[in-house]
Scaffold this active site. Structure first.
Site, PDB file in Angstrom:
ATOM      1  N   TYR A 195      -2.682  -0.604  10.475  1.00  0.00           N
ATOM      2  CA  TYR A 195      -2.600  -0.893   9.046  1.00  0.00           C
ATOM      3  C   TYR A 195      -1.221  -0.520   8.505  1.00  0.00           C
ATOM      4  O   TYR A 195      -0.577  -1.303   7.788  1.00  0.00           O
ATOM      5  CB  TYR A 195      -3.691  -0.115   8.315  1.00  0.00           C
ATOM      6  CG  TYR A 195      -3.799  -0.413   6.834  1.00  0.00           C
ATOM      7  CD1 TYR A 195      -4.349  -1.609   6.387  1.00  0.00           C
ATOM      8  CD2 TYR A 195      -3.379   0.510   5.880  1.00  0.00           C
ATOM      9  CE1 TYR A 195      -4.472  -1.884   5.029  1.00  0.00           C
ATOM     10  CE2 TYR A 195      -3.494   0.244   4.528  1.00  0.00           C
ATOM     11  CZ  TYR A 195      -4.041  -0.955   4.108  1.00  0.00           C
ATOM     12  OH  TYR A 195      -4.156  -1.216   2.760  1.00  0.00           O
ATOM     13  N   SER A 246       0.856  -1.178   0.000  1.00  0.00           N
ATOM     14  CA  SER A 246       0.000   0.000   0.000  1.00  0.00           C
ATOM     15  C   SER A 246       0.894   1.230   0.000  1.00  0.00           C
ATOM     16  O   SER A 246       2.068   1.146   0.396  1.00  0.00           O
ATOM     17  CB  SER A 246      -0.893   0.021   1.245  1.00  0.00           C
ATOM     18  OG  SER A 246      -1.608   1.244   1.366  1.00  0.00           O
TER      19      SER A 246
END
Length: 267
Positions: free
Chosen positions: A134, A121
């Site tokens: 995350y 990501s």
């Protein structure tokens, strides 16, 4: 995103092993195809991973590409995420890809070829508030892929980390891939409004996952695939800015950062 990647690979003439916790959902999402093998796989269950890898070998004799794509989003400020939830985030986003890769690497080593693609990501390069769990899981993936690349290149195996920006996937769909904080601390007064802001982004992300999938298939066809592929204009801008920030931070206190080596005593 996984569905679009499977469709793009099939459209390009590749044979695909599509996995989900329930194999039936793969065919329901992608459709029936002569070159598609749907398998049940839970990335936290090594037995199901081994069974899926064996099924792929039985059907297609080899595994040329692994795409680690499964994951979810544990949102929230660090203090408002319980230790159990934080560990669960790491279990899915970090240890899950490691589990699958452990099952596939021996196959690729025997072949002396292969390509492991891990979807990290932009948050694996640039993390921010309300994303500590995350970001930690994605930063961990980045470090792992960077080391793994050097370890397996001797076997003809390529490693690519894909760093997408915001794409219109199910990641922000409540009850699907996003978990909101399970604790509440009064000092974090904007938790509720921050959650609403994240929810409002669902379905409005700029990136088209079908276009990402089509471009990823082209990446896979390169003789020398990149170590990192930054996907999306927003991701490119964020990663470039982070690169400059790191340079600025390294240069910020050179008087304190350098000259720290041992000074040998004179003989």
């Amino acid at each position: 995103m996984g569905v679009d990647i499977a469709r793009a690979a099939l459209a390009a003439g590749h044979r695909v092993v599509g996995s989900a916790r329930d194999a039936a959902t793969v065919e329901a999402a992608v459709g029936e195809h002569a070159d598609l093998l749907a398998v049940s796989l839970d990335i936290t269950d090594t037995a199901s991973i081994d069974a899926a890898a064996n099924a792929a070998i039985d059907r297609f004799d080899r595994i040329d590409v692994l795409v680690n794509n499964a994951g979810n989003f544990q949102a929230g400020y660090f203090e408002e995420i319980s230790p159990e939830r934080f560990r669960a985030q790491m279990e899915t986003n970090f240890f899950g890809p490691l589990n699958v890769t452990r099952a596939v690497l021996p196959v690729m080593r025997r072949q002396r070829s292969g390509h492991i693609v891990t979807i990290t990501s932009t948050a694996g390069v640039v993390s921010g508030g309300f994303g500590s769990a995350y970001g930690a899981s994605k930063f961990a993936l980045e470090g792992w892929t960077e080391s793994l690349r050097e370890e397996v290149e001797q076997f003809g195996i390529h490693i690519t980390a894909v760093e997408p920006g915001f794409f219109r996937t199910e990641l922000l769909v409540e009850g699907s891939s996003t978990l909101w904080p399970d604790l509440s601390i009064d000092d974090y007064t904007d938790t509720a409004s921050t959650i609403e802001a994240w929810k409002s982004m669902n379905g409005k992300q700029s990136g088209d996952p079908a276009k990402l999938a089509a471009s990823l298939v082209k990446i896979l066809d390169l003789d020398e695939p990149p170590a990192r592929w930054v996907a999306g204009a927003d991701a490119v801008q964020a990663v470039k800015q982070k690169g400059q920030t790191l340079i600025d931070q390294a240069d910020a206190h050179l008087d304190l950062s350098t000259g720290l080596d041992h000074t040998d005593d004179a003989a």
